[in-house]
Scaffold this active site. Structure first.
Site, PDB file in Angstrom:
ATOM      1  N   HIS A 201      -1.469 -35.123  16.007  1.00 30.89           N
ATOM      2  CA  HIS A 201      -0.790 -33.837  16.177  1.00 30.89           C
ATOM      3  C   HIS A 201       0.378 -33.920  17.150  1.00 30.89           C
ATOM      4  CE1 HIS A 201      -4.732 -32.034  14.597  1.00 30.89           C
ATOM      5  NE2 HIS A 201      -3.805 -31.893  13.673  1.00 30.89           N
TER       6      HIS A 201
ATOM      7  N   ASP B  14      -6.086 -27.019  10.197  1.00 31.09           N
ATOM      8  CA  ASP B  14      -6.921 -27.149  11.391  1.00 31.09           C
ATOM      9  C   ASP B  14      -6.248 -26.547  12.620  1.00 31.09           C
ATOM     10  OD1 ASP B  14      -5.311 -29.437  12.760  1.00 31.09           O
ATOM     11  OD2 ASP B  14      -5.745 -30.228  10.763  1.00 31.09           O
TER      12      ASP B  14
ATOM     13  N   ASP C 204       0.218 -21.796  -1.684  1.00 30.02           N
ATOM     14  CA  ASP C 204       0.587 -23.167  -2.032  1.00 30.02           C
ATOM     15  C   ASP C 204       1.923 -23.492  -1.380  1.00 30.02           C
ATOM     16  OD1 ASP C 204       0.991 -25.629  -3.273  1.00 30.02           O
ATOM     17  OD2 ASP C 204       1.825 -24.720  -5.082  1.00 30.02           O
TER      18      ASP C 204
ATOM     19  N   ASP D 128       2.306 -31.418   6.987  1.00 24.12           N
ATOM     20  CA  ASP D 128       1.026 -31.901   7.517  1.00 24.12           C
ATOM     21  C   ASP D 128      -0.015 -31.801   6.413  1.00 24.12           C
ATOM     22  OD1 ASP D 128      -1.229 -32.532   8.930  1.00 24.12           O
ATOM     23  OD2 ASP D 128      -1.126 -30.836  10.317  1.00 24.12           O
TER      24      ASP D 128
ATOM     25  N   PRO E 261      -4.386 -31.198  -4.434  1.00 20.78           N
ATOM     26  CA  PRO E 261      -3.343 -30.217  -4.127  1.00 20.78           C
ATOM     27  C   PRO E 261      -2.212 -30.766  -3.275  1.00 20.78           C
ATOM     28  CG  PRO E 261      -5.363 -29.752  -2.897  1.00 20.78           C
ATOM     29  CD  PRO E 261      -5.705 -30.802  -3.907  1.00 20.78           C
TER      30      PRO E 261
END
Length: 284
Positions: free
Chosen positions: A62, A86, A136, A154, A161
């Protein structure tokens, strides 16, 4: 009795982590999201059997996907994150005083739900800078009319997907909605894993065609395949290694709290690619 979580990335070669218990498991409309309590790495988030992060090592990914790009842009006020459910990338981005708004476009609300409950220290979802959009990311970028200073992709591995996040059409749409000094950062898998090489080559080739500057850089994440991970940065303005950027990073790092991996030396060194990595991205 402890069990094991196993992820294979090449034949029978992969990762094994001791697991105390399964904390969360839900099959969403898009993927299987699970959280495990491990014996060494804290809680571990996986999607379709692939590691996304652990509490102990998430800071590497991150920090590196966020701060390199932010310091490359002269004034990154408006940021778009594709994926990142997240919350860790948004957390790092929002540490910068220059950042005013962050749109995080996550296709799967289940990832956010699991992260809020079982990885509460990863995200900063209550931050007023953050706007979470459940959509999306590919469609969002294709239809977007607003512009951004920085886009961070990210996403997970190029399957399911996330497959379209490595395609030229998506990257071209990102280019379209970036401002005149715009910066794009995307994760691009492990150079050690041969099955990742086609995606790495495709993204590198596309970004070099679209942007003034495009470079790969590396970081080291213990629970990702083979421990070495690559990211790419593309810029319409500054080169991430030019003097202006390095001065900006050296001066600005003191204003960013709780950095555990990224610093000025790491910013410079991350772009030093081993010979075998250069061979992957070098054109024939």
């Amino acid at each position: 009795m402890s069990i094991e979580y196993k992820e294979y990335y090449s034949g029978r070669t992969g990762l094994s982590v001791g697991v105390k218990r399964l904390l969360f498991a839900r099959q969403s409309d898009y993927q299987l999201v699970e959280v495990f309590e491990t014996d060494t790495w804290g809680n571990l988030l996986t999607v379709d059997g692939l590691v996304m992060l652990s509490e102990k090592d998430e800071f590497v990914y991150h920090e590196m996907i966020s701060h390199v790009g932010i310091f490359t842009h002269p004034s990154p006020g408006r940021v778009l994150i594709i994926g990142g459910g997240d919350g860790g990338t948004a957390r790092e981005v929002m540490k910068h005083p220059a950042v005013k708004t962050v749109d995080m476009v996550e296709i799967d609300k289940t990832v956010v739900t699991a992260s809020k409950q079982f990885l509460p220290r990863v995200g900063d979802f209550g931050n007023p800078k953050l706007n979470v959009i459940y959509e999306d990311g590919i469609s969002f970028v294709r239809q977007a009319s607003q512009s951004y200073d920085l886009i961070i992709v990210d996403g997970s591995d190029p399957v399911g997907p996330a497959e379209g996040l490595f395609e030229a059409e998506f990257l071209s749409c990102c280019d379209r909605i970036l401002d005149d000094h715009g910066v794009l950062v995307t994760q691009t898998e492990s150079p050690w894993v041969a099955s990742h090489h086609p995606a790495i080559k495709k993204v590198y080739r596309t970004l070099n065609r679209l942007f003034r500057h495009a470079d790969m850089y590396l970081c080291h994440i213990p629970l990702y395949p083979a421990g070495m991970w690559s990211m790419m940065i593309a810029s319409k303005g500054n080169n991430p290694l030019e003097a202006e950027v390095l001065v900006r990073a050296d001066r600005g790092i003191g204003n960013i709290p709780e950095l555990r991996y990224y610093n000025g030396d790491v910013h410079r060194a991350a772009f030093a690619l081993p010979g075998f990595v250069k061979d992957i991205v070098r054109e024939n």
